[in-house]
Write a protein that holds these residues in place. Structure first.
Motif, PDB file in Angstrom:
ATOM      1  N   LEU A   1       1.419   9.498  -5.695  1.00  0.00           N
ATOM      2  CA  LEU A   1       2.028  10.796  -5.409  1.00  0.00           C
ATOM      3  C   LEU A   1       3.009  11.193  -6.504  1.00  0.00           C
ATOM      4  CD1 LEU A   1       2.701  10.515  -1.549  1.00  0.00           C
ATOM      5  CD2 LEU A   1       1.007  11.971  -2.703  1.00  0.00           C
ATOM      6  N   LYS A   2       3.712  10.193  -7.042  1.00  0.00           N
ATOM      7  CA  LYS A   2       4.670  10.467  -8.112  1.00  0.00           C
ATOM      8  C   LYS A   2       3.952  10.972  -9.352  1.00  0.00           C
ATOM      9  CE  LYS A   2       8.445   8.331 -10.703  1.00  0.00           C
ATOM     10  NZ  LYS A   2       9.262   7.106 -10.902  1.00  0.00           N
ATOM     11  N   ASP A   3       2.845  10.352  -9.695  1.00  0.00           N
ATOM     12  CA  ASP A   3       2.069  10.803 -10.853  1.00  0.00           C
ATOM     13  C   ASP A   3       1.572  12.232 -10.646  1.00  0.00           C
ATOM     14  OD1 ASP A   3       2.476   8.390 -12.068  1.00  0.00           O
ATOM     15  OD2 ASP A   3       0.533   7.537 -11.448  1.00  0.00           O
ATOM     16  N   LEU A   4       1.104  12.500  -9.438  1.00  0.00           N
ATOM     17  CA  LEU A   4       0.630  13.854  -9.122  1.00  0.00           C
ATOM     18  C   LEU A   4       1.781  14.848  -9.201  1.00  0.00           C
ATOM     19  CD1 LEU A   4      -1.560  15.801  -8.094  1.00  0.00           C
ATOM     20  CD2 LEU A   4      -0.954  15.113  -5.756  1.00  0.00           C
ATOM     21  N   GLY A   5       2.927  14.444  -8.602  1.00  0.00           N
ATOM     22  CA  GLY A   5       4.089  15.333  -8.614  1.00  0.00           C
ATOM     23  C   GLY A   5       4.583  15.625 -10.013  1.00  0.00           C
ATOM     24  N   ASN A   6       4.606  14.626 -10.883  1.00  0.00           N
ATOM     25  CA  ASN A   6       5.050  14.840 -12.262  1.00  0.00           C
ATOM     26  C   ASN A   6       4.144  15.830 -12.979  1.00  0.00           C
ATOM     27  OD1 ASN A   6       7.329  13.207 -12.261  1.00  0.00           O
ATOM     28  ND2 ASN A   6       6.159  11.362 -12.776  1.00  0.00           N
ATOM     29  N   GLY A   7       2.854  15.753 -12.689  1.00  0.00           N
ATOM     30  CA  GLY A   7       1.931  16.699 -13.313  1.00  0.00           C
ATOM     31  C   GLY A   7       2.198  18.128 -12.867  1.00  0.00           C
TER      32      GLY A   7
ATOM     33  N   GLU B   1       0.826  -1.207   0.000  1.00  0.00           N
ATOM     34  CA  GLU B   1       0.000   0.000   0.000  1.00  0.00           C
ATOM     35  C   GLU B   1       0.861   1.258   0.000  1.00  0.00           C
ATOM     36  OE1 GLU B   1      -3.061  -0.067   2.983  1.00  0.00           O
ATOM     37  OE2 GLU B   1      -3.683  -2.101   2.452  1.00  0.00           O
ATOM     38  N   ILE B   2       2.009   1.214   0.699  1.00  0.00           N
ATOM     39  CA  ILE B   2       2.924   2.358   0.677  1.00  0.00           C
ATOM     40  C   ILE B   2       3.461   2.577  -0.733  1.00  0.00           C
ATOM     41  CG2 ILE B   2       5.189   3.161   1.444  1.00  0.00           C
ATOM     42  CD1 ILE B   2       4.596   1.946   4.176  1.00  0.00           C
ATOM     43  N   GLY B   3       3.808   1.466  -1.399  1.00  0.00           N
ATOM     44  CA  GLY B   3       4.299   1.574  -2.771  1.00  0.00           C
ATOM     45  C   GLY B   3       3.253   2.161  -3.698  1.00  0.00           C
ATOM     46  N   GLU B   4       2.004   1.713  -3.549  1.00  0.00           N
ATOM     47  CA  GLU B   4       0.923   2.246  -4.381  1.00  0.00           C
ATOM     48  C   GLU B   4       0.695   3.723  -4.100  1.00  0.00           C
ATOM     49  OE1 GLU B   4      -2.280  -0.311  -3.404  1.00  0.00           O
ATOM     50  OE2 GLU B   4      -1.643  -1.938  -4.745  1.00  0.00           O
ATOM     51  N   MET B   5       0.799   4.108  -2.818  1.00  0.00           N
ATOM     52  CA  MET B   5       0.597   5.498  -2.442  1.00  0.00           C
ATOM     53  C   MET B   5       1.672   6.381  -3.061  1.00  0.00           C
ATOM     54  SD  MET B   5       0.748   7.235   1.335  1.00  0.00           S
ATOM     55  CE  MET B   5       2.526   6.908   1.410  1.00  0.00           C
TER      56      MET B   5
END
Length: 291
Positions: free
Chosen positions: A249-255, A241-245
């Motif tokens: 967050l990475k996808d959001l950050g890249n945006g 679940e931490i990995g999925e989270m």
């Protein structure tokens, strides 16, 4: 009915502190009406039990629902038995969330019942103590004369339990029996949901079961086996679940970083071994940690 309550009256209240949707209206029936409704509910329950034994779990759920519909909603023990049985049906159908929901309702009802009976028992004890004190005051001059020989003969034979005490003890045993069943069923369902929090809740239920002295040998073995198996499963689910989270967050950050010509790949995530928390360090285009 001895007393009635109108659900529309509750919903029409201007008091914002009253939540009409969350508050269940309870109707008290006369003894005769209650007996009739309980008999009808039990008839449905017997049919449901038979359907369950035959492996017709969906049909059994429907019959249990009919039993729940006619059972007076203040008979918490009867309702808990039915809810626990419904949970057992959902377990057979591998409908884990529904099993958790019904087992939890059964446990909540038993907790409510136990609180009410404890309060009633305390009130009865207080009344008896007051009455006993008055009798002692009235009879203080009537002291029994006991010979020295009788005093040395040994302790008095304890009085036999009253019918009320026997009934109360039987009631407590029945509550404990249904509670252990509902806990076993909820723990099993929680363990099958496989989420980190679900597995954690399952472990709590199994740990609670270890404090009960009414489990069968088979149930005790299941509890011990689950308490051994759950910790590594919990850790695996937590890390997943931490990995999925972090992925989200990475996808959001890249945006957010894209307009600035940056990406999350230019940041390093560093774990603090003391606190277990994480921090981000900017590594620039080379990806190295900042100094």
């Amino acid at each position: 009915m001895v007393a009635t309550a109108n659900p529309q009256d509750a919903s029409a209240s201007n008091d914002p502190s009253v939540d009409a949707d969350a508050e269940e209206v309870q109707l008290r029936f006369s003894p005769e009406e209650e007996e009739t409704l309980v008999a009808e509910s039990n008839t449905h329950k017997v049919e449901a039990n038979s359907l369950f034994t035959s492996g017709k779990y969906n049909a059994a759920i429907s019959k249990y629902d009919e039993a729940l519909a006619v059972c007076p909603n203040y008979l918490d023990y009867d309702l808990a038995v039915l809810r626990s049985n419904v949970a057992a049906c959902h377990l057979k159908l591998e409908e884990w969330k529904e099993a958790v929901e019904n087992a939890t309702k059964a446990l909540d009802g038993l907790d409510k019942l136990e609180r009410e009976e404890k309060e009633k028992e305390n009130n009865d004890t207080s009344v008896k103590n007051v009455e006993g004190t008055k009798e002692e005051d009235d009879d203080v001059i009537e002291v029994e004369i006991v010979s020295a020989g009788a005093a040395k003969a040994g302790p008095a034979v304890p009085a036999a339990d009253s019918p009320a005490d026997v009934a109360r003890r039987k009631r407590q045993e029945d509550i404990a029996r249904i509670r252990s069943k509902a806990l076993m069923r909820r723990a099993r369902a929680k363990s099958e949901l496989r989420g980190w929090r679900d597995l954690e809740d399952a472990q709590k239920d199994y740990e609670r079961l270890t404090t009960m002295d009414n489990l069968s040998l088979a149930d005790k073995k299941i509890v011990k086996a689950q308490l051994r198996a759950l910790p590594p499963r919990m850790e695996e689910a937590k890390q997943k679940e931490i990995g999925e989270m972090w992925g989200k967050l990475k996808d959001l950050g890249n945006g957010l970083l894209k307009p600035f010509g940056l990406s999350t790949d230019q940041f390093n995530m560093v774990k603090d071994e003391k606190t277990g928390g994480y921090s981000l360090n900017f590594g620039g285009s080379g990806g190295g940690a900042s100094k």
